[in-house]
Design an enzyme around this catalytic site. Structure first.
Site, PDB file in Angstrom:
ATOM      1  N   GLY A 285       0.415  -1.141   0.260  1.00 11.04           N
ATOM      2  CA  GLY A 285      -0.578   0.083   0.113  1.00 11.04           C
ATOM      3  C   GLY A 285       1.050   1.106  -0.004  1.00 11.04           C
TER       4      GLY A 285
ATOM      5  CD  GLU B 136       2.289   1.805   6.862  1.00 10.94           C
ATOM      6  OE1 GLU B 136       1.514   1.091   6.119  1.00 10.94           O
ATOM      7  OE2 GLU B 136       1.655   0.379   8.828  1.00 10.94           O
ATOM      8  CG  ASP B 137      -0.596   1.691   3.658  1.00 12.38           C
ATOM      9  OD1 ASP B 137      -0.551   1.336   4.619  1.00 12.38           O
ATOM     10  OD2 ASP B 137      -1.529   0.715   2.428  1.00 12.38           O
TER      11      ASP B 137
ATOM     12  CG  ASP C 283      -7.680   0.566   9.883  1.00 13.89           C
ATOM     13  OD1 ASP C 283      -8.722   0.759  11.224  1.00 13.89           O
ATOM     14  OD2 ASP C 283      -8.065   0.451   9.157  1.00 13.89           O
TER      15      ASP C 283
ATOM     16  N   GLY D 165      -3.836  -0.735  14.569  1.00 11.99           N
ATOM     17  CA  GLY D 165      -1.957  -0.034  14.956  1.00 11.99           C
ATOM     18  C   GLY D 165      -1.663  -1.349  14.605  1.00 11.99           C
TER      19      GLY D 165
ATOM     20  CG  LEU E 105       2.956   1.393  12.593  1.00 12.64           C
ATOM     21  CD1 LEU E 105       4.281   0.962  11.367  1.00 12.64           C
ATOM     22  CD2 LEU E 105       2.662   2.862  12.180  1.00 12.64           C
TER      23      LEU E 105
END
Length: 182
Positions: A51, A106-107, A110, A112, A115
């Protein structure tokens, strides 16, 4: 998901929420932010695939300090519109990152979870510093405590497509961020 026509494909774009022009303006700000922190020190931009590849390509062109790029791949969606809760690292870094200031590109953040797992892995490798820049932040969905050092846009709980973000591998090529029509 397969499409019978371009019209059917386009019908799933509910509405544009962030224009191409808005993205370009915030990219310039993000490049200036990176330049202000790292005055010639070696940096490594790490894109989380798939992404973030579009975001990374545009962001690295806005950075004027010396930088290298690297890629990691992780997945938690597995073809749906909801995170599975399970994070799988499918491609790891090849670099020794201990001599670098690392910026994860990062894209979207959400829940988390993805990540958070990536940060755990990279912290153990003792980079000079570790920061996160995300294109999109969706704090209403967060299930782990996690904040980016820089978020270009904060959005409500929409499933979004475009500018690298997909639904079933489609829509990454849209030059804007749109809400997906489920």
């Amino acid at each position: 998901m397969k499409f019978d026509s371009t019209e059917q494909w386009k019908s799933k774009v509910k509405r544009v929420i962030i224009s191409q022009e808005e993205i370009r303006a915030r990219l310039k700000d993000a490049g200036a932010y990176i330049d202000s922190i790292y005055d010639g020190s070696p940096i490594l931009l790490v894109s989380i695939l798939k992404g973030a590849f579009v975001f990374m390509a545009d962001l690295c062109r806005e950075v004027t300090v010396p930088c290298e790029i690297e890629f990691m791949a992780a997945k938690s969606y597995f073809e749906g519109t909801q995170s599975s809760g399970h994070v799988e690292i499918t491609m790891d870094l090849k670099h020794d990152i201990s001599d670098y200031h690392v910026i994860i590109v990062e894209d979207i953040i959400d829940t988390g979870r993805t990540l958070n797992e990536i940060l755990k892995i990279l912290r153990v490798r003792e980079p000079r510093s570790l920061r996160v820049i995300t294109l999109l932040d969706k704090p209403d969905r967060r299930v782990v405590e996690l904040n980016a050092d820089l978020s270009l846009f904060t959005i409500p709980d929409y499933f979004v497509i475009g500018y690298g973000l997909d639904y079933g591998e489609f829509y990454r090529n849209l030059p804007y961020i749109a809400e997906f029509e489920e």
